[in-house]
Design a protein around this motif. Structure first.
Motif, short mmCIF file in Angstrom:
data_model
loop_
_atom_site.label_atom_id
_atom_site.label_comp_id
_atom_site.label_asym_id
_atom_site.label_seq_id
_atom_site.Cartn_x
_atom_site.Cartn_y
_atom_site.Cartn_z
N ARG A 109 0.83 -1.21 0.00
CA ARG A 109 0.00 0.00 0.00
C ARG A 109 0.86 1.25 0.00
O ARG A 109 0.63 2.19 -0.78
CB ARG A 109 -0.89 -0.02 1.24
CG ARG A 109 -1.81 1.19 1.38
CD ARG A 109 -2.26 1.35 2.81
NE ARG A 109 -1.11 1.59 3.69
CZ ARG A 109 -1.13 1.38 5.01
NH1 ARG A 109 -2.21 0.92 5.59
NH2 ARG A 109 -0.05 1.63 5.74
N ASP A 110 1.88 1.27 0.86
CA ASP A 110 2.74 2.46 0.93
C ASP A 110 3.58 2.64 -0.33
O ASP A 110 3.80 3.76 -0.80
CB ASP A 110 3.66 2.36 2.15
CG ASP A 110 2.89 2.52 3.46
OD1 ASP A 110 1.75 3.02 3.40
OD2 ASP A 110 3.43 2.15 4.51
N ASN A 111 4.05 1.52 -0.88
CA ASN A 111 4.83 1.60 -2.12
C ASN A 111 3.99 2.16 -3.26
O ASN A 111 4.47 2.97 -4.07
CB ASN A 111 5.37 0.22 -2.50
CG ASN A 111 6.53 -0.21 -1.61
OD1 ASN A 111 7.17 0.64 -0.98
ND2 ASN A 111 6.79 -1.51 -1.56
N ILE A 112 2.75 1.73 -3.32
CA ILE A 112 1.84 2.24 -4.36
C ILE A 112 1.59 3.74 -4.16
O ILE A 112 1.58 4.52 -5.11
CB ILE A 112 0.52 1.45 -4.35
CG1 ILE A 112 0.75 0.01 -4.83
CG2 ILE A 112 -0.52 2.14 -5.24
CD1 ILE A 112 -0.48 -0.87 -4.71
N ALA A 113 1.38 4.12 -2.88
CA ALA A 113 1.12 5.53 -2.58
C ALA A 113 2.32 6.40 -2.96
O ALA A 113 2.18 7.48 -3.56
CB ALA A 113 0.80 5.70 -1.10
N ILE A 114 3.54 5.93 -2.64
CA ILE A 114 4.75 6.67 -2.97
C ILE A 114 4.94 6.77 -4.47
O ILE A 114 5.25 7.82 -5.02
CB ILE A 114 5.98 6.02 -2.30
CG1 ILE A 114 5.91 6.19 -0.78
CG2 ILE A 114 7.27 6.62 -2.85
CD1 ILE A 114 6.98 5.41 -0.04
N ALA A 115 4.72 5.63 -5.15
CA ALA A 115 4.85 5.61 -6.61
C ALA A 115 3.85 6.56 -7.26
O ALA A 115 4.17 7.27 -8.22
CB ALA A 115 4.66 4.19 -7.13
N ASP A 116 2.63 6.58 -6.72
CA ASP A 116 1.60 7.46 -7.27
C ASP A 116 1.99 8.93 -7.09
O ASP A 116 1.84 9.75 -8.01
CB ASP A 116 0.27 7.18 -6.58
CG ASP A 116 -0.87 8.01 -7.16
OD1 ASP A 116 -1.11 7.91 -8.38
OD2 ASP A 116 -1.50 8.78 -6.40
N LEU A 117 2.52 9.27 -5.92
CA LEU A 117 2.97 10.65 -5.67
C LEU A 117 4.13 11.03 -6.58
O LEU A 117 4.22 12.15 -7.07
CB LEU A 117 3.38 10.81 -4.20
CG LEU A 117 2.24 10.83 -3.17
CD1 LEU A 117 2.80 10.75 -1.75
CD2 LEU A 117 1.40 12.09 -3.34
N GLU A 118 5.03 10.07 -6.81
CA GLU A 118 6.18 10.35 -7.67
C GLU A 118 5.74 10.57 -9.12
O GLU A 118 6.28 11.43 -9.82
CB GLU A 118 7.18 9.19 -7.59
CG GLU A 118 7.92 9.14 -6.25
CD GLU A 118 8.82 7.93 -6.13
OE1 GLU A 118 8.61 6.96 -6.93
OE2 GLU A 118 9.70 7.91 -5.27
N VAL A 119 4.75 9.79 -9.57
CA VAL A 119 4.22 9.97 -10.93
C VAL A 119 3.57 11.34 -11.07
O VAL A 119 3.80 12.07 -12.05
CB VAL A 119 3.21 8.86 -11.28
CG1 VAL A 119 2.48 9.19 -12.58
CG2 VAL A 119 3.92 7.52 -11.43
N LYS A 120 2.75 11.69 -10.09
CA LYS A 120 2.08 13.00 -10.13
C LYS A 120 3.10 14.14 -10.07
O LYS A 120 2.95 15.16 -10.75
CB LYS A 120 1.09 13.12 -8.99
CG LYS A 120 -0.13 12.21 -9.14
CD LYS A 120 -1.09 12.35 -7.97
CE LYS A 120 -2.32 11.46 -8.17
NZ LYS A 120 -3.26 11.53 -7.02
N SER A 121 4.15 13.95 -9.27
CA SER A 121 5.19 14.98 -9.20
C SER A 121 5.89 15.13 -10.54
O SER A 121 6.20 16.24 -10.98
CB SER A 121 6.21 14.62 -8.11
OG SER A 121 5.62 14.64 -6.83
N GLY A 122 6.15 13.99 -11.20
CA GLY A 122 6.79 14.03 -12.52
C GLY A 122 5.93 14.75 -13.54
O GLY A 122 6.44 15.54 -14.36
#
Length: 232
Positions: A109-122
């Motif tokens: 869950r946390d990995n997905i949340a971090i990945a999602d934030l990183e995609v949005k940041s990109g």
């Protein structure tokens, strides 16, 4: 011998010439431009004012500032999630512990949340880069537009000086010819032709003067150097 009198048209022409030679009144809707020449200093000054007052550039800066704020928030969330996720995995539930160890459960869950934030940041960073590119384009366009108008004005100014010179020469010649005409020399046809020539020269001066004013108005509009904007 009957002495011919100057026509009313001739007297009117003289009045118009004197009127043209008077300095034009400043436009009450605009302040004077800080300068108006193709020197690098003047062009840079006018371009700087145009850039500073560009509505599009103001909007772009606001959008970039908003993206910067969102990126800061996203970075803090990523950092917080990364630092706290291991303490969040402590549990007395053996199934939950096993799922975390295997990369599922809370870890997933946390990995997905971090990945999602990183995609949005990109995506935000890419959009911000496009905004910066647009800013550079607008600045370049404004500089080119200012330089183009300044060069147009200088060309119009040269036309204006030449037209005034022709009108002044005509005025001197007309006065001499009218004196001869009053004493019976020359013909009415020649005088009418002379007066028509004067009217054409006056029209040319007015036309070029209007051209100068229009170019000046465009420059004032671009740099937003109006009385209204200056008091905002």
């Amino acid at each position: 011998m009957t002495i011919a009198q100057p026509s009313p048209t001739a007297r009117a022409n003289q009045f118009q010439i004197e009127k043209l030679n008077k300095a034009p009144k400043p436009n009450p809707n605009y302040l004077e431009l800080p300068c108006l020449s193709s020197s690098s200093e003047c062009v840079e000054l006018l371009a700087a004012k145009a850039i500073a007052n560009s509505p599009e550039l103001v909007t772009l800066d606001e959008q970039i500032a908003l993206i910067d704020e969102r990126l800061v928030v996203a970075e803090k969330r990523i950092d917080h999630t990364s630092k706290k996720r291991w303490t969040n995995y402590i549990s007395s539930d053996p199934l939950r512990i096993a799922a975390n160890i295997l990369g599922g459960g809370d870890v997933q869950r946390d990995n997905i949340a971090i990945a999602d934030l990183e995609v949005k940041s990109g995506e935000l960073e890419a959009y911000r880069a496009n905004l910066h590119r647009r800013k550079a384009e607008v600045k370049s366009q404004l500089r080119e537009e200012v330089l183009g108008l300044v060069l147009e004005y200088e060309a119009a100014e040269r036309e204006y000086v030449l037209a005034q010179s022709k009108l002044a020469t005509y005025s001197q010649q007309r006065q001499l010819i009218e004196i001869d005409y009053q004493f019976g020399n020359g013909s009415t046809t020649q005088m009418l032709s002379m007066w028509q020539q004067g009217e054409s020269l006056e029209a040319l001066v007015i036309q070029v003067e209007s051209k100068k004013k229009e170019i000046t108005r465009k420059l004032q509009q671009i740099i937003s150097f109006t009385l209204t904007n200056s008091h905002k």
